[in-house]
Every structure is written in structure tokens, then in C-alpha cells.
Design a protein around this motif. Structure first.
Motif, short mmCIF file in Angstrom:
data_model
loop_
_atom_site.label_atom_id
_atom_site.label_comp_id
_atom_site.label_asym_id
_atom_site.label_seq_id
_atom_site.Cartn_x
_atom_site.Cartn_y
_atom_site.Cartn_z
N LYS A 90 0.84 -1.28 0.29
CA LYS A 90 -0.02 0.12 0.11
C LYS A 90 0.95 1.52 0.12
N THR A 91 2.06 1.13 0.26
CA THR A 91 2.96 2.28 0.27
C THR A 91 3.55 2.72 -0.92
N THR A 92 3.81 1.79 -1.95
CA THR A 92 4.04 1.82 -2.94
C THR A 92 3.38 1.70 -4.41
N HIS A 93 2.14 1.30 -3.95
CA HIS A 93 1.04 0.87 -5.07
C HIS A 93 1.76 -0.34 -5.75
N GLU A 94 2.23 -1.34 -5.40
CA GLU A 94 2.56 -2.31 -6.05
C GLU A 94 1.89 -3.78 -5.65
N TYR A 95 2.02 -4.54 -6.51
CA TYR A 95 1.52 -5.91 -6.36
C TYR A 95 2.60 -6.87 -6.13
N TYR A 96 2.72 -7.79 -5.31
CA TYR A 96 3.63 -8.86 -5.20
C TYR A 96 3.12 -10.07 -4.73
N ILE A 97 3.81 -11.11 -4.78
CA ILE A 97 3.64 -12.42 -4.57
C ILE A 97 4.14 -12.65 -3.17
N ASN A 98 3.08 -12.98 -2.11
CA ASN A 98 3.46 -13.21 -0.78
C ASN A 98 3.38 -14.50 -0.53
N SER A 99 4.35 -15.46 -0.39
CA SER A 99 4.45 -16.75 -0.35
C SER A 99 3.90 -17.24 1.11
N ASN A 100 4.15 -16.07 1.79
CA ASN A 100 3.46 -16.42 3.52
C ASN A 100 1.95 -16.32 3.55
N LYS A 101 1.27 -15.83 2.72
CA LYS A 101 -0.07 -15.59 2.79
C LYS A 101 -1.00 -16.85 2.91
N ARG A 102 -1.93 -16.70 4.13
CA ARG A 102 -2.82 -17.85 4.13
C ARG A 102 -4.34 -17.23 3.60
N ASN A 103 -4.67 -18.17 2.89
CA ASN A 103 -5.97 -18.00 2.05
C ASN A 103 -7.06 -18.70 2.81
N SER A 104 -6.89 -19.46 3.77
CA SER A 104 -8.14 -20.01 4.32
C SER A 104 -7.49 -20.54 5.82
N VAL A 105 -8.44 -20.83 6.62
CA VAL A 105 -8.24 -21.20 7.98
C VAL A 105 -7.39 -22.87 7.90
N LEU A 106 -7.95 -23.49 6.89
CA LEU A 106 -7.41 -24.77 6.84
C LEU A 106 -5.72 -24.71 6.28
N SER A 107 -5.34 -23.58 5.57
CA SER A 107 -3.91 -23.51 5.24
C SER A 107 -2.91 -23.16 6.36
N TYR A 108 -3.65 -22.80 7.59
CA TYR A 108 -2.84 -22.61 8.68
C TYR A 108 -2.48 -24.14 9.18
N ILE A 109 -3.38 -25.09 9.07
CA ILE A 109 -3.17 -26.58 9.60
C ILE A 109 -2.19 -27.35 8.42
N THR A 110 -2.76 -27.19 7.17
CA THR A 110 -1.95 -27.91 6.14
C THR A 110 -1.08 -26.87 5.35
N ASN A 111 -0.19 -27.65 4.73
CA ASN A 111 0.62 -26.72 3.66
C ASN A 111 0.23 -26.95 2.27
N ALA A 112 -0.98 -27.35 2.07
CA ALA A 112 -1.51 -27.50 0.51
C ALA A 112 -1.32 -26.24 -0.28
N ASP A 113 -1.62 -25.09 0.14
CA ASP A 113 -1.54 -24.06 -0.82
C ASP A 113 -0.19 -23.62 -1.02
N VAL A 114 0.86 -23.82 0.11
CA VAL A 114 2.19 -23.61 -0.16
C VAL A 114 2.64 -24.55 -1.38
N GLU A 115 2.36 -25.93 -1.18
CA GLU A 115 2.75 -26.86 -2.08
C GLU A 115 2.18 -26.56 -3.49
N GLU A 116 0.98 -26.10 -3.54
CA GLU A 116 0.56 -25.63 -4.96
C GLU A 116 1.58 -24.42 -5.47
N LEU A 117 1.85 -23.83 -4.66
CA LEU A 117 2.79 -22.48 -5.14
C LEU A 117 4.01 -22.99 -5.32
N ASN A 118 4.49 -23.99 -4.60
CA ASN A 118 5.76 -24.46 -5.00
C ASN A 118 5.87 -25.38 -6.45
N SER A 119 4.69 -25.78 -6.81
CA SER A 119 4.65 -26.63 -8.01
C SER A 119 4.47 -25.95 -9.23
#
Length: 138
Positions: free
Chosen positions: A48-77
Motif C-alpha cells: 500500500k505504500t508503493t502501490h505495487e502488487y507482489y507475490i506473498n508466499s506466506n499469505k494464508r488464504n483459508s483457516v485450513l491453510s494454517y493447518i496444512t501446507n497444501a496452498d504452499v505446495e501448490e505455489l511451489n509446484s
């Protein structure tokens, strides 16, 4: 003669045995750009400071993503070529929004991700008031 026949039988049995062994190594399935872009969109965040988009690999998209690493595995693939194409697209968008913000050529910059809408007022004396409408469900 018996030794030649015996040698032929041994060679044939070894060759048949080698035909039964399957040493094929499975190769990972490669997704096309649209499939990888859908995964990457889930991890796009806004600086929000620089008005830029970036890829945040630590972003959690659901409550389940805190328990499983399925989202991160998808990102890594994600295919590395698709990732570089996606990042180049983000860089082009970031360049445009940065130029517009620096030149004060627009009153507002609106940035949208999968789960966020960010409105930044560039000109304080804008004749238009732009606000995000709050939902009536809350």
C-alpha cells in the motif's frame, strides 16, 4: 553343443526378465499458464505504500491453510517459466500505477486482489469521493 544351447537359454531368460522390469521414472505433470496463474493469484498482495502488487508466499488464504501446507505446495509446484511470465505482468502493472501515482495524473488508484480491495486517494482535492461500500451482512 549343449553348452551353446544352455547359453542361448540363459540369454533369452535374462532378456525376458529385463523386459518385465519397468524403470520408468514418473515425471511431474506440468500445468498450463492459466492453471498456474490461478494458483499465483491466491498469493498476490498489495504494497500500500508503493502501490505495487507482489507475490506473498506466506499469505494464508483459508483457516485450513494454517493447518496444512497444501496452498504452499501448490505455489511451489508452479512452473518457473509461468512464474516469470506472471511476475513480468505484475511488474508492468506496478510500473503503470507507480507512474500514475508519482505524476498525480489520477485522483485514485484502486487495487484489487482475490480477497481485498484497496483504494488510495492520490489527489486530496479530488471532486469525486470514492469509498468502498460496506456490505449489509455485517
Amino acid at each position: 553343443m549343449k553348452s551353446v544351447l544352455f547359453s542361448v537359454i540363459i540369454l533369452l531368460s535374462l532378456s525376458f526378465q529385463s523386459c518385465r522390469d519397468n524403470f520408468s521414472v514418473p515425471t511431474p505433470a506440468s500445468r498450463n499458464y492459466q492453471q498456474d496463474a490461478a494458483v499465483l493469484n491466491e498469493f498476490v498482495d498489495i504494497n500500500k505504500t508503493t502501490h505495487e502488487y507482489y507475490i506473498n508466499s506466506n499469505k494464508r488464504n483459508s483457516v485450513l491453510s494454517y493447518i496444512t501446507n497444501a496452498d504452499v505446495e501448490e505455489l511451489n509446484s508452479v512452473n518457473s517459466l509461468n512464474l516469470s511470465i506472471f511476475k513480468e505482468s505484475l511488474n508492468q502493472i506496478n510500473s503503470c500505477s507507480g507512474q500514475l501515482a508519482a505524476s498525480h495524473g489520477v485522483d485514485y488508484i484502486v487495487m484489487i486482489t482475490e480477497n481485498e480491495i484497496y483504494i488510495s486517494q492520490i489527489k486530496n482535492d479530488s471532486p469525486i469521493e470514492l469509498k468502498k461500500k460496506q456490505s449489509d451482512n455485517g
